[in-house]
Design a protein around this motif. Structure first.
Motif, PDB file in Angstrom:
ATOM      1  N   LYS A 281       0.819  -1.202   0.000  1.00 29.70           N
ATOM      2  CA  LYS A 281       0.000   0.000   0.000  1.00 29.70           C
ATOM      3  C   LYS A 281       0.863   1.267   0.000  1.00 29.70           C
ATOM      4  O   LYS A 281       0.451   2.302  -0.501  1.00 29.70           O
ATOM      5  N   THR A 282       2.074   1.154   0.577  1.00 31.34           N
ATOM      6  CA  THR A 282       2.894   2.355   0.740  1.00 31.34           C
ATOM      7  C   THR A 282       3.223   3.005  -0.598  1.00 31.34           C
ATOM      8  O   THR A 282       3.111   4.221  -0.759  1.00 31.34           O
ATOM      9  N   ILE A 283       3.599   2.189  -1.563  1.00 27.32           N
ATOM     10  CA  ILE A 283       3.974   2.752  -2.858  1.00 27.32           C
ATOM     11  C   ILE A 283       2.751   3.376  -3.537  1.00 27.32           C
ATOM     12  O   ILE A 283       2.853   4.399  -4.210  1.00 27.32           O
TER      13      ILE A 283
ATOM     14  N   ILE B 267      -4.715   8.624   5.046  1.00 32.99           N
ATOM     15  CA  ILE B 267      -4.799   8.204   6.438  1.00 32.99           C
ATOM     16  C   ILE B 267      -4.513   6.713   6.481  1.00 32.99           C
ATOM     17  O   ILE B 267      -5.203   5.927   5.830  1.00 32.99           O
ATOM     18  N   ASP B 268      -3.484   6.341   7.200  1.00 31.99           N
ATOM     19  CA  ASP B 268      -3.155   4.919   7.272  1.00 31.99           C
ATOM     20  C   ASP B 268      -3.852   4.303   8.474  1.00 31.99           C
ATOM     21  O   ASP B 268      -3.985   4.933   9.510  1.00 31.99           O
ATOM     22  N   GLU B 269      -4.262   3.048   8.294  1.00 29.46           N
ATOM     23  CA  GLU B 269      -4.826   2.295   9.414  1.00 29.46           C
ATOM     24  C   GLU B 269      -6.014   3.003  10.029  1.00 29.46           C
ATOM     25  O   GLU B 269      -6.045   3.333  11.195  1.00 29.46           O
ATOM     26  N   GLN B 270      -7.009   3.198   9.227  1.00 29.20           N
ATOM     27  CA  GLN B 270      -8.189   3.960   9.594  1.00 29.20           C
ATOM     28  C   GLN B 270      -8.831   3.534  10.907  1.00 29.20           C
ATOM     29  O   GLN B 270      -9.312   4.367  11.658  1.00 29.20           O
TER      30      GLN B 270
HETATM   31 MG    MG Z   1       1.672  -0.393   5.666  1.00 25.21          MG
END
Ligand code: MG
Ligand code: ADP
Length: 699
Positions: free
Chosen positions: A301-303, A395-398
């Motif tokens: 997901k990061t890329i 937003i990561d890890e909602q």
């Molecule tokens: Mg991650």
């Protein structure tokens, strides 16, 4: 619902003030409307009478007709029980009571005909039924061919005569009055298209089914209606937002193309490419993007996040990436920095522990537009943080952030709200996602980067610890690193710390210095201590990291290939899966070892077996949903949305899909619900809106 259904429950004949108070207190039933929507939670089969001679133990509850030959009290002390010998001419069985024996004995008379209902079990050659329902044979009790509704009741209600049967009698009263006030709530077109029973009939059948088929049709109809209106509300919200909020148009792909051709470190998976296309379509559409990106741990997901920021940056806007913990925010920052550098972009990290001076510099650079990307924690939401033009908020890890925080990010911009991409690594079953995130568009990365070897997962009892240590040593000799994780349960933090420290000591003994180096990370450490220990592991200076679940979220150390989870029975499935996702990130074969006591609850065993059997996050999420129910999984209480009276997200996924599609179709043709055809819907939506408003005034 019309005025009739707001009538207070004490107006119903047979209720009165005392019973009304109890119904309010015990079951939260205040009005006629509440009562009529208080549906049975199961039904008992009274479709026929069985003969004693034909009983067998596989039968569920059965109905018998006969008389009592004799009664006696037998046994001593706690074994003392009342036994009635019941016969129907074909054989004899024992009715047994362990409680209220005297009272029961006074009620029953030998020789009189009764109807008995209960689950037979077999002792030797004889059957018995413990605590049966028993009533005099009468034209009413002898009626067969029906399903008896069973309502939830409580001890206090039962004493007042409001056991399941008592509630059923109230429903009978109410229904007689209510039928004429029940109006159809769905349009005729939907009733026809989905073959739904009409509302009045459904309400009658749900309380007094005339047969199994009708009951199923009634339940189906009521579930459909409930899910339809939830979806309609979510979709309306989405629609109104689309209309209200214009989005900035980012249609200059030059930056992205440059990254693709010069700096992309690997080929993207098909799923990554698809998701990037979806995001690109959103940000060039002129509408504000609100998209959920679901992808299993390690799916890359990061890329995708970085490429999304490039879309904004390419058109001169800025981007923010918010993560729930300092460790994770730092990791994102460090992960993105090399890319940013190559692309000549500026990036900064802002967390709670950023020094005042740096903080001020960041604020200035943001406002002047010199800073392109800001990674960080909640600190991003604070007031002094002002962007020149925030174009993309990721937003990561909602699940760690509330909806309110999502909204605050929106307000970070003056003219347009930023496009919002919410990323979660906790796969959510589709049915749940449609409800929880029903107002977002959903993208899914359902493919892992090529060449990943599936993680091998095993279950080992604590007694095999030495063998596990042996295996760990082999892996370290191969140059790998290892996580050992202990559960953290907040209310007993001390105990957890003790577990962790005991574990640490036994590991330190088995892996002595200087040959082995160990990091330790837990919640009681200061952030800088924690950071230092983490960094030693990330840099490969330590072989083993002993930790509580602080590493659950997002940490990426590709060289770590073994995850040992202690007291695995104390973790939920989603958490186990998250933890396992910390390994399997490099080219090496990775392992996950679930340690537990020999004694396990049934559910713990299912969780562990599931982990051993599959690596598929969506499959795991489905099982998790079945084990825990929807409320728990999300962690956040999404007010109202998850309160359903009859539908069940764990079982009604198919109905949900149809109901959502129906809602989409309706809104597509008639977004304002103004056509005559949709007048039923309009009326229902207005009534619901009024209800919500009333409630918001009260609380
Ligand atoms: Mg991650
Ligand atoms: P997550 O979805 O859990 O956030 P990451 O973005 O951290 O996953 O990616 C996990 C690892 O996989 C990282 O080391 C990343 O560089 C690598 N990766 C991501 N996409 C690909 C790809 N298409 N091919 C090869 N490796 C990839």
């Amino acid at each position: 619902m019309s005025g009739f259904f707001s009538t207070p429950i004490e107006y119903l004949k047979g209720v009165g003030p005392q019973k009304a108070d109890l119904l309010k207190l015990e079951l939260k039933l205040f009005t006629y409307g509440d009562l009529i929507q208080f549906y049975p939670f199961r039904y008992e089969d009274r479709t026929r009478f069985y003969r004693i001679a034909e009983l067998d133990e596989s039968l569920p509850h059965v109905q018998l007709r006969g008389h009592i030959r004799a009664m006696e009290t037998i046994g001593e002390k706690s074994k003392k029980r009342l036994v009635a010998y019941f016969t129907d001419g074909s054989g004899e069985l024992e009715l047994v009571w362990f409680q209220a024996q005297k009272w029961v004995a006074r009620q029953l008379k030998p020789g009189v005909q009764y109807v008995v209902f209960g689950k037979p079990s077999r002792f030797g050659s004889k059957y018995s039924i413990a605590h049966p329902e028993i009533e005099l044979l009468s034209p009413q009790s002898e009626r067969t061919g029906y399903l008896q509704p069973v309502y939830t009741s409580t001890e206090k209600l039962k004493i007042r005569g409001l056991d399941s049967k008592g509630i059923s009698r109230l429903q009978e009263q109410l229904l007689a009055l209510a039928l004429e006030h029940i109006h159809e709530t769905l349009p005729a077109s939907l009733l026809a298209l989905y073959s739904l029973m009409d509302k009045r009939e459904a309400m009658r059948q749900i309380h007094f089914p005339s047969g199994n088929e009708q009951l199923q049709k009634a339940r189906y109809r009521l579930k459909f209606e409930e899910l339809f209106y939830i979806q309609l509300r979510l979709l309306t919200l989405k629609l109104s937002r689309t209309e209200k909020y214009r989005g900035q148009v980012f249609n200059d792909p030059a930056l992205l193309t440059r990254f693709y051709t010069d700096h992309l470190p690997f080929d993207l998976t098909g799923a990554q490419k698809r998701v990037i296309k979806e995001i690109y379509a959103d940000v060039r559409s002129g509408r504000q993007m609100n998209r959920l990106l679901q992808g299993d741990v390690g799916s890359g997901k990061t890329i995708v996040a970085f490429i999304s920021t490039l879309l904004a940056l390419g058109s001169g806007a800025q981007a923010a990436l918010m993560a729930p913990t300092e460790i994770l925010a730092t990791q994102h920052y460090q992960g993105l920095k090399p890319f940013a550098k190559k692309m000549g972009l500026t990036i900064a990290l802002l967390t709670g522990s950023t020094k005042t001076k740096t903080r001020r510099q960041i604020h200035e650079a943001l406002e002047s537009g010199h800073l392109h990307i800001l990674a960080g924690t909640h600190a991003l939401l604070e007031d002094p943080v002002q962007f020149q033009n925030l174009g993309m908020a990721i937003i990561d890890e909602q699940h760690r952030f509330g909806v309110a925080q999502r909204a605050r990010l929106w307000q970070k911009n003056r003219e347009y709200p930023p496009h919002v991409l919410v990323m979660t690594a906790t796969p959510i079953p589709r049915t749940l996602a449609m409800t929880l995130y029903g107002d977002l568009d959903i993208s899914i990365i359902d493919e892992l980067p090529a060449g990943r070897k599936p993680i091998k997962t095993v279950h080992r009892y604590d007694s095999h610890r030495l063998r596990v240590f042996g295996f760990m040593k082999e892996q370290i000799a191969l140059g790998r690193q290892i996580y050992v994780v202990y559960p953290l349960i907040e209310e007993s933090e001390k105990l957890d710390l003790k577990d962790l420290m005991d574990g640490y000591e036994s590991i330190a003994r088995a892996f002595p210095q200087p040959q082995y180096q160990i990091s330790i990370v837990h919640g009681r450490q200061r952030p800088d201590e924690k950071e230092w220990e983490m960094q030693r592991f990330i840099k490969g200076e330590t072989h083993i990291m002993v930790a509580t679940t602080v590493i659950e979220v997002g940490v990426n150390v590709p060289n770590a290939s073994v995850m040992v989870i202690e007291n695995a029975e104390r973790f939920g499935l989603a958490q186990l899966h998250q933890l396992r996702g910390r390994v399997g990130r490099g080219a090496d074969q990775s392992y996950c070892i679930l340690m537990s006591d020999v004694k396990l609850s049934k559910e713990a065993r299912i969780r562990i077996e599931t982990m051993v059997r599959t690596n598929n996050g969506f499959e795991i999420a489905d099982i998790d949903l079945k084990l825990r129910g929807p409320g728990d999984i999300t962690g956040t209480q999404q007010s109202g949305l998850m309160d359903m009276t009859i539908a069940d997200l764990t079982k009604d996924g198919e109905i949900l899909k149809l109901a959502r599609q129906a809602a989409i179709d309706v809104l597509e043709n008639d977004p304002e619900l103004n056509s005559a055809q949709n007048s039923n819907i309009k009326r229902q939506v207005d009534a619901q809106t009024k209800e919500v408003v009333n409630w918001s005034k009260i609380s």
